[in-house]
Design an enzyme around this catalytic site. Structure first.
Site, PDB file in Angstrom:
ATOM      1  N   ASP A  75     -45.763  36.780  59.197  1.00  0.00           N
ATOM      2  CA  ASP A  75     -45.011  35.704  59.862  1.00  0.00           C
ATOM      3  C   ASP A  75     -43.734  35.393  59.093  1.00  0.00           C
ATOM      4  O   ASP A  75     -42.646  35.261  59.656  1.00  0.00           O
ATOM      5  CB  ASP A  75     -45.882  34.454  60.066  1.00  0.00           C
ATOM      6  CG  ASP A  75     -46.636  34.028  58.812  1.00  0.00           C
ATOM      7  OD1 ASP A  75     -46.645  34.775  57.812  1.00  0.00           O
ATOM      8  OD2 ASP A  75     -47.238  32.923  58.829  1.00  0.00           O
ATOM      9  N   ASP A 118     -45.052  47.751  64.714  1.00  0.00           N
ATOM     10  CA  ASP A 118     -44.573  47.806  66.095  1.00  0.00           C
ATOM     11  C   ASP A 118     -43.663  46.614  66.367  1.00  0.00           C
ATOM     12  O   ASP A 118     -42.554  46.752  66.888  1.00  0.00           O
ATOM     13  CB  ASP A 118     -45.781  47.783  67.046  1.00  0.00           C
ATOM     14  CG  ASP A 118     -45.359  47.784  68.507  1.00  0.00           C
ATOM     15  OD1 ASP A 118     -44.485  48.590  68.861  1.00  0.00           O
ATOM     16  OD2 ASP A 118     -45.901  46.972  69.286  1.00  0.00           O
ATOM     17  N   LYS A 178     -51.139  40.337  56.280  1.00  0.00           N
ATOM     18  CA  LYS A 178     -51.599  38.989  56.607  1.00  0.00           C
ATOM     19  C   LYS A 178     -52.860  38.779  55.767  1.00  0.00           C
ATOM     20  O   LYS A 178     -53.950  38.487  56.280  1.00  0.00           O
ATOM     21  CB  LYS A 178     -51.853  38.885  58.122  1.00  0.00           C
ATOM     22  CG  LYS A 178     -52.124  37.482  58.622  1.00  0.00           C
ATOM     23  CD  LYS A 178     -50.903  36.568  58.635  1.00  0.00           C
ATOM     24  CE  LYS A 178     -51.315  35.146  59.015  1.00  0.00           C
ATOM     25  NZ  LYS A 178     -50.196  34.179  58.884  1.00  0.00           N
ATOM     26  N   ASP A 184     -39.173  46.428  66.328  1.00  0.00           N
ATOM     27  CA  ASP A 184     -38.362  45.965  67.463  1.00  0.00           C
ATOM     28  C   ASP A 184     -37.444  44.831  67.025  1.00  0.00           C
ATOM     29  O   ASP A 184     -36.277  44.773  67.405  1.00  0.00           O
ATOM     30  CB  ASP A 184     -39.261  45.448  68.610  1.00  0.00           C
ATOM     31  CG  ASP A 184     -39.542  46.511  69.667  1.00  0.00           C
ATOM     32  OD1 ASP A 184     -39.593  47.706  69.295  1.00  0.00           O
ATOM     33  OD2 ASP A 184     -39.706  46.149  70.850  1.00  0.00           O
ATOM     34  N   TYR A 207     -54.748  49.489  66.935  1.00  0.00           N
ATOM     35  CA  TYR A 207     -54.410  50.409  68.018  1.00  0.00           C
ATOM     36  C   TYR A 207     -55.563  51.375  68.311  1.00  0.00           C
ATOM     37  O   TYR A 207     -55.703  51.853  69.438  1.00  0.00           O
ATOM     38  CB  TYR A 207     -53.181  51.248  67.647  1.00  0.00           C
ATOM     39  CG  TYR A 207     -51.859  50.641  68.050  1.00  0.00           C
ATOM     40  CD1 TYR A 207     -51.469  49.399  67.573  1.00  0.00           C
ATOM     41  CD2 TYR A 207     -50.992  51.319  68.901  1.00  0.00           C
ATOM     42  CE1 TYR A 207     -50.242  48.857  67.928  1.00  0.00           C
ATOM     43  CE2 TYR A 207     -49.769  50.784  69.259  1.00  0.00           C
ATOM     44  CZ  TYR A 207     -49.400  49.554  68.782  1.00  0.00           C
ATOM     45  OH  TYR A 207     -48.191  49.033  69.136  1.00  0.00           O
TER      46      TYR A 207
HETATM   47  C1  IPM Z   1     -43.518  52.021  70.122  1.00  0.00           C
HETATM   48  C2  IPM Z   1     -44.032  51.600  71.478  1.00  0.00           C
HETATM   49  C3  IPM Z   1     -45.471  52.115  71.636  1.00  0.00           C
HETATM   50  C4  IPM Z   1     -46.298  51.506  70.528  1.00  0.00           C
HETATM   51  C5  IPM Z   1     -46.089  51.866  73.017  1.00  0.00           C
HETATM   52  C6  IPM Z   1     -45.234  52.425  74.130  1.00  0.00           C
HETATM   53  C7  IPM Z   1     -47.491  52.402  73.107  1.00  0.00           C
HETATM   54  O1  IPM Z   1     -43.956  50.231  71.620  1.00  0.00           O
HETATM   55  O2  IPM Z   1     -43.401  53.236  69.893  1.00  0.00           O
HETATM   56  O3  IPM Z   1     -43.200  51.147  69.329  1.00  0.00           O
HETATM   57  O4  IPM Z   1     -46.813  50.393  70.682  1.00  0.00           O
HETATM   58  O5  IPM Z   1     -46.449  52.145  69.486  1.00  0.00           O
HETATM   59 MG    MG Z   2     -42.985  49.230  70.018  1.00  0.00          MG
END
Ligand code: IPM
Ligand code: MG
Length: 354
Positions: free
Chosen positions: A221, A245, A189, A249, A138
Site C-alpha cells: 500500500d 500486476d 504485505k 500498471d 494467480y
Molecule cells: C498483465 C495482464 C495479465 C495479468 C492478464 C491479461 C491476465 O494484466 O500482463 O499484466 O494479470 O498478468
Molecule cells: Mg496487468
C-alpha cells in the site's frame, strides 16, 4: 533464431505487425531471424476452440523466443473460464516457465509533459519492476467458486509461494540490481500475509550473497503511494505476481502512457516471452491508432535478454528515442505541437530511424 509470433486479440495484430516490420528491417541488415505465427487468446479459441492451442504451445517450445501482442475481448468474457483468452496467456507463461517478468518504467524526456504527474516528479525516472509471474494467488490451489457450509456461494483463491520460487526470483532481482543502481526495494504485505512474510525473510537472507545491493522493504500500500509521491526513489522493485500486476500498471502511467511499456518474461535460461505490458484495448482495435512502441521495445528486450544482442537492442531503443524527438506521437502520448501519428506510421518511423 526462431521467433514465435503470437498477435492475439484486439490491438495485438496491429502492434505486432509494427514490431515485425522492425525485425524484418534488422533481418535485411543481417540479423538472422525466422518468424512463425500462431494463434493465442480469443484468436486461439476462434481458430481451434482453445485459448492456447496445442500447436501454439509446441511452436513456443520449439522457438528461441516468443513475441506476443495481447489477449482478450468482450465477446469472450462470458465463456467458461478455461476458454477465456487470459487463460491462454497464463498457461503459456506457466508452460514456458517464464517466472521472471521484467517491466521497465522509463521516462523518455520528450514525454515528460504527457505524464499525468508533474514533470519534475517524473523526469529522469528509470525503474525496473521485477514481477514474479508463475506463482502467487494467480496459480495457487485451492481456487474456485463453491458453496460454503451456510449454503452460500463463496469465492476462493490462495496466495502461496514456496521457498524455491522466492529464491529464484530474488536472485534475478539481485542480479539486475547489480547491473543497475544497486538498490532494490522488495514489496510485500508482511504485516498481514504470511506468504509475504516468508518472501521478506528469504529476500533479506539472500542479501548476504549480494552485499553491494542496498535492500529495502515496503508494504504494497505504501509502495503504491510512494510511486505517485516520489517515484524516483526507486531503482529495482521486486514483488510477487499480483502486487507486480498492479504496481506495474501504476508505474506505467508515470511514463506518460502504458503504451510505452515493454516487458520480458524469462525462464532460468533466459528463454523468453516478450509482450507489451498493456492489454488488448478492444475499444480501439482495428483503428490503427494504438501505440506500437511498447511492442517494438519488447523486441529490443528480446535481443538483449534472450539473444545477447546488445547492439541490436540499442539500435531499436535509439530509433524510438529519435522518433519521439522528431515529434511522432500516437494518440495516447499526443500533446499539442507534436505530430499525431497512426500505429502503422509509427512503425514506419521507427524503421526509418533504425
Ligand atoms: C498483465 C495482464 C495479465 C495479468 C492478464 C491479461 C491476465 O494484466 O500482463 O499484466 O494479470 O498478468
Ligand atoms: Mg496487468
Amino acid at each position: 533464431m526462431k521467433i514465435a509470433v503470437l498477435p492475439g486479440d484486439g490491438i495485438g495484430p496491429e502492434i505486432v505487425a509494427q514490431a515485425v516490420k522492425v525485425l524484418k528491417a534488422l533481418a535485411s541488415d543481417g540479423l538472422k531471424v525466422e518468424l512463425e505465427e500462431a494463434h493465442i487468446g480469443g484468436a486461439g479459441y476462434d481458430a481451434a476452440g482453445d485459448p492456447l492451442p496445442d500447436a501454439t504451445m509446441k511452436l513456443a517450445q520449439d522457438s528461441d523466443a516468443v513475441l506476443l501482442g495481447a489477449v482478450g475481448g468482450w465477446q469472450y468474457d462470458t465463456l467458461p473460464r478455461p476458454m477465456r483468452p487470459e487463460q491462454g496467456l497464463l498457461r503459456i507463461r506457466k508452460g514456458m516457465n517464464v517466472f521472471a517478468n521484467l517491466r521497465p518504467a522509463l521516462l523518455y524526456p520528450e514525454l515528460a509533459s504527457a505524464s499525468t504527474l508533474k514533470p519534475e516528479v517524473v523526469s529522469g525516472l528509470d525503474i525496473m519492476i521485477v514481477r514474479e509471474l508463475t506463482g502467487d494467488i494467480y496459480f495457487g490451489q485451492p481456487r474456485g467458486i463453491q458453496i460454503n457450509d451456510k449454503g452460500e456461494r463463496e469465492g476462493v483463491n490462495t496466495m502461496r509461494y514456496c521457498e524455491s520460487e522466492i529464491r529464484r526470483i530474488a536472485k534475478v532481482g539481485y542480479e539486475i540490481a547489480m547491473k543497475r543502481g544497486k538498490k532494490m526495494c522488495s514489496v510485500d504485505k508482511a504485516n498481514v500475509l504470511e506468504t509475504t512474510e516468508l518472501w521478506r525473510e528469504i529476500v533479506t537472507e539472500m542479501n548476504k550473497d549480494y552485499p553491494e545491493v542496498e535492500l529495502s522493504h515496503m508494504y504494497v500500500d505504501n509502495a503504491a503511494m510512494q510511486l505517485v509521491r516520489a517515484p524516483k526513489q526507486f531503482d529495482v522493485m521486486i514483488t510477487g505476481n499480483i502486487f507486480g500486476d498492479i504496481l506495474s500498471d501504476e508505474a506505467s502511467m508515470l511514463t506518460g502512457s502504458i503504451g510505452m511499456l515493454p516487458s520480458a518474461s524469462l525462464d532460468a535460461n533466459n528463454k523468453g516471452l516478450y509482450e507489451p505490458s498493456h492489454g488488448s484495448a478492444p475499444d480501439i482495435a482495428g483503428k490503427d491508432i494504438a501505440n506500437p512502441l511498447a511492442t517494438i521495445l519488447s523486441v529490443a528486450m528480446m535481443l538483449r535478454y534472450t539473444f545477447n544482442n546488445e547492439e541490436g537492442a540499442t539500435r531499436i531503443e535509439n530509433a524510438v528515442k529519435k522518433v519521439l524527438a522528431q515529434g511522432y506521437r500516437t494518440a495516447d502520448i499526443y500533446t499539442e505541437g507534436t505530430r499525431k501519428t497512426s500505429c502503422s506510421e509509427m512503425g514506419d518511423a521507427v524503421v526509418k530511424n533504425l
